[in-house]
Design an enzyme around this catalytic site. Structure first.
Site, PDB file in Angstrom:
ATOM      1  N   PHE A 103       3.189   4.799   3.308  1.00  0.00           N
ATOM      2  CA  PHE A 103       2.587   3.196   4.463  1.00  0.00           C
ATOM      3  C   PHE A 103       1.440   3.616   3.935  1.00  0.00           C
ATOM      4  O   PHE A 103       0.402   3.647   3.373  1.00  0.00           O
ATOM      5  CB  PHE A 103       2.376   3.743   6.118  1.00  0.00           C
ATOM      6  CG  PHE A 103       1.667   3.072   7.035  1.00  0.00           C
ATOM      7  CD1 PHE A 103       2.401   1.880   6.727  1.00  0.00           C
ATOM      8  CD2 PHE A 103       0.927   3.820   7.094  1.00  0.00           C
ATOM      9  CE1 PHE A 103       1.666   1.229   7.926  1.00  0.00           C
ATOM     10  CE2 PHE A 103       0.112   2.457   8.106  1.00  0.00           C
ATOM     11  CZ  PHE A 103       0.715   1.262   8.795  1.00  0.00           C
ATOM     12  N   THR A 104       0.593   1.462   4.637  1.00  0.00           N
ATOM     13  CA  THR A 104      -0.730   1.940   3.139  1.00  0.00           C
ATOM     14  C   THR A 104      -1.740   2.724   3.630  1.00  0.00           C
ATOM     15  O   THR A 104      -2.025   3.050   2.867  1.00  0.00           O
ATOM     16  CB  THR A 104      -0.453  -0.190   3.755  1.00  0.00           C
ATOM     17  OG1 THR A 104      -1.209  -0.294   4.932  1.00  0.00           O
ATOM     18  CG2 THR A 104       0.477  -0.605   3.447  1.00  0.00           C
ATOM     19  N   ASP A 130       5.287  11.725   9.930  1.00  0.00           N
ATOM     20  CA  ASP A 130       4.626  10.710  10.516  1.00  0.00           C
ATOM     21  C   ASP A 130       5.350  10.045  11.905  1.00  0.00           C
ATOM     22  O   ASP A 130       5.984   9.222  11.677  1.00  0.00           O
ATOM     23  CB  ASP A 130       4.594   9.563   9.063  1.00  0.00           C
ATOM     24  CG  ASP A 130       3.521   8.183   9.940  1.00  0.00           C
ATOM     25  OD1 ASP A 130       4.050   8.532  11.577  1.00  0.00           O
ATOM     26  OD2 ASP A 130       3.556   7.614   9.213  1.00  0.00           O
ATOM     27  N   LYS A 166       1.481   2.407  18.703  1.00  0.00           N
ATOM     28  CA  LYS A 166       2.915   2.961  18.539  1.00  0.00           C
ATOM     29  C   LYS A 166       4.083   3.678  18.881  1.00  0.00           C
ATOM     30  O   LYS A 166       4.546   3.099  19.870  1.00  0.00           O
ATOM     31  CB  LYS A 166       3.530   2.653  17.070  1.00  0.00           C
ATOM     32  CG  LYS A 166       2.680   1.854  16.339  1.00  0.00           C
ATOM     33  CD  LYS A 166       3.292   2.041  14.163  1.00  0.00           C
ATOM     34  CE  LYS A 166       3.129   0.634  13.687  1.00  0.00           C
ATOM     35  NZ  LYS A 166       2.834  -0.300  12.905  1.00  0.00           N
ATOM     36  N   ARG A 178       4.367  -8.148   4.003  1.00  0.00           N
ATOM     37  CA  ARG A 178       4.575  -6.748   3.727  1.00  0.00           C
ATOM     38  C   ARG A 178       5.360  -6.919   2.198  1.00  0.00           C
ATOM     39  O   ARG A 178       6.196  -6.866   2.162  1.00  0.00           O
ATOM     40  CB  ARG A 178       5.851  -6.370   4.365  1.00  0.00           C
ATOM     41  CG  ARG A 178       4.681  -5.974   6.524  1.00  0.00           C
ATOM     42  CD  ARG A 178       4.360  -4.422   6.485  1.00  0.00           C
ATOM     43  NE  ARG A 178       3.074  -5.212   5.570  1.00  0.00           N
ATOM     44  CZ  ARG A 178       1.393  -3.854   5.625  1.00  0.00           C
ATOM     45  NH1 ARG A 178       2.766  -2.680   6.961  1.00  0.00           N
ATOM     46  NH2 ARG A 178       0.481  -3.795   5.369  1.00  0.00           N
ATOM     47  N   PHE A 216      -5.202  -6.645   1.770  1.00  0.00           N
ATOM     48  CA  PHE A 216      -4.163  -7.272   2.802  1.00  0.00           C
ATOM     49  C   PHE A 216      -5.270  -7.760   4.191  1.00  0.00           C
ATOM     50  O   PHE A 216      -4.547  -7.820   4.728  1.00  0.00           O
ATOM     51  CB  PHE A 216      -2.326  -6.732   2.950  1.00  0.00           C
ATOM     52  CG  PHE A 216      -2.661  -5.478   3.154  1.00  0.00           C
ATOM     53  CD1 PHE A 216      -2.352  -5.026   5.070  1.00  0.00           C
ATOM     54  CD2 PHE A 216      -3.067  -4.137   3.486  1.00  0.00           C
ATOM     55  CE1 PHE A 216      -2.823  -3.887   5.989  1.00  0.00           C
ATOM     56  CE2 PHE A 216      -3.023  -2.608   3.741  1.00  0.00           C
ATOM     57  CZ  PHE A 216      -2.769  -2.896   5.389  1.00  0.00           C
TER      58      PHE A 216
END
Length: 482
Positions: free
Chosen positions: A132-133, A223, A266, A389, A455
């Site tokens: 993940f970024t 995660d 989330k 993405r 981004f």
């Protein structure tokens, strides 16, 4: 969860909630949408919500809260230390996630920072199912590297494989043997893999990873930001758990990890985040970093009102009618687009529908960022804000060279309980039109590029006049329609 069938035979997701508070939306003219794109550097992150009709950028912090969550915020104990709101959150973590100790943080990437500060050193390697970024950024910032270990099936766009987020066990063994267990501070599993289309992993795969971790005495970090949706798809797709309830599935998953961290934006439709574990040793290793980076141990940089909402939201994760709403809407959109020939990630995952920009924009080279161009084009002709993405979401290597993404995806996030079915149908309609006129879409180039997480903040501009040509075709087909 028991299926609800329609007499007509249509497969329509049915909302098991009612809307009691609404927020007005605006669909501005296409000319204004082009102006907004120029003002925002053709980066959907930089668009103002006054110009956005349907915000499908992310599900992070955009899920609709329940009436019980809002009510709970009114009973917050605002004490700096010893807050009873934290006691309630701690109890929710124990009940829902099955972990004894909790360290609160202000959001998921704060947890990634603390875990990386504590365990990652120069030369460290962190194997994971996929990056993940922000997780990758924190690990590389501390001098570490990552190894993405998916099976080949994960990169197949149109597939019926139920668990494309599974870690490749054979590659994991090879990586550990080559680099040595002492250079691997932990193994990271992401539920569900965000950047390859929100694809889940199976519990059997997690058991296999656990066995490897035990063999080499390496910590296993989970995660759990999309843990609820991963658990729901386990229930739907893994035979062993077809009759299990959400609590059983979630406890089985978290019980296999030494440490679980999550973004509450989330997982529990609130704000904030947390790190939890059953190990007092791990708790002590991380404890001192909370006051240093976040806040005191009973609020961790969060508003106490958010702590209360998080506690309620965690319990609601066990409600199948709540947790299933987003995946069923996503599946509806994916199936509808697929039926019209639009290339999308299949099977439908969680978080959102993912359109394959490499196929839609096959005429645009990766050096001109096809996923970013597709996101900009969709906003231009619809007012729908999706998220790139792909290679824009990657970062350059240490020598400044571009590192191209494995996939170039346009993500259309479907937050919990936010959109109506007619809005989802609007998205399908505009995307189908755009697909038929895809040759009009052109590439993008950077005009401002920050060195990290570009981004979020980067600025781009179109190569050529393709936005104007796309507008001309839109007006030809839609007239004065918005």
């Amino acid at each position: 969860m028991q299926e609800i069938k329609f007499y007509s035979g249509e497969n329509i997701p049915l909302e098991l909630h009612k809307v009691r508070v609404v927020q007005k939306l605006h669909l501005v003219p296409i000319e204004r949408r082009l102006e907004a794109l120029h003002e925002g550097g053709f980066n959907t992150f930089r668009l103002s919500t006054k110009d956005v009709f349907l915000d499908m950028l992310t599900d992070s912090g955009t899920n609709a809260m329940s009436d019980n969550q809002v009510a709970a915020m009114m009973q917050a104990d605002d004490a700096y230390a010893g807050s009873q709101s934290f006691v309630r959150l701690e109890k929710a973590v124990q009940d829902v996630l099955g972990k004894k100790y909790l360290l609160p943080v202000h959001q998921g990437r704060a947890a990634e920072n603390i875990i990386s500060v504590a365990y990652v050193r120069k030369g460290s390697l962190v194997p994971m199912n996929y990056h993940f970024t922000t997780a990758m950024a924190h690990i590389t910032d501390k001098g570490g590297q990552i190894a993405e270990l998916l099976y080949d099936e994960a990169y197949v766009i149109n597939s019926d494989h139920p668990f494309k987020g599974n870690m490749n066990i054979e590659k994991l063994e090879q990586v550990i043997s080559y680099h040595g267990p002492k250079n691997i501070p932990f193994i990271r599993m992401e539920a569900s893999t965000n950047l390859i289309g929100g694809q889940p992993f199976s519990i059997q795969n997690l058991r296999d990873v656990r066995a490897i971790a035990d063999k080499y005495n390496i910590r296993l970090v989970l995660d759990g930001s999309l843990l609820g949706e991963n658990a729901f798809l386990v229930q739907q797709r893994e035979e062993e758990f077809k009759d299990a309830d959400m609590k059983t599935i979630i406890h089985t998953m978290t019980g296999l990890a030494d440490l679980v961290y999550f973004s509450a934006r989330k997982l529990s439709s609130s704000r904030g985040g947390g790190i939890c574990t059953d190990s007092l040793e791990i708790f002590r290793e991380l404890e001192a970093f909370i006051p240093l980076y976040e806040g005191f141990l009973t609020y961790g940089g969060m508003s106490i009102r958010e702590v209360e909402a998080m506690a309620v939201g965690l319990y609601e994760t066990l409600d199948e009618t709540m947790i299933s709403q987003s995946p069923t809407f996503i599946k509806y959109l994916v199936d509808a687009l697929d039926a019209k020939g639009v290339p999308v990630i299949k099977p439908a995952g969680v978080l959102g529908a993912h359109v394959d920009a490499m196929q839609v924009c096959a005429h645009i080279p990766q050096s001109q960022y096809p996923a970013g161009a597709l996101a900009a084009a969709l906003f231009l002709i619809s007012g729908v804000r999706g998220m790139e993405r792909g290679s824009i979401s990657n970062q350059r290597d240490e020598y400044g060279n571009e590192t191209y993404a494995d996939m170039e995806l346009l993500r259309l996030a479907v937050p919990r309980r936010v959109f109506t079915l007619s809005q989802i149908m609007y998205v399908k309609d505009r995307l189908c039109w755009l697909y038929e006129n895809r040759e009009l879409i052109g590439g993008l180039k950077f005009v401002y590029e920050p060195p990290v997480l570009r981004f979020f903040m980067g600025g781009l501009e179109p190569i050529g006049d393709w936005p104007e040509r796309l507008i001309a075709k839109f007006k030809e087909d839609f007239g004065d329609s918005l």
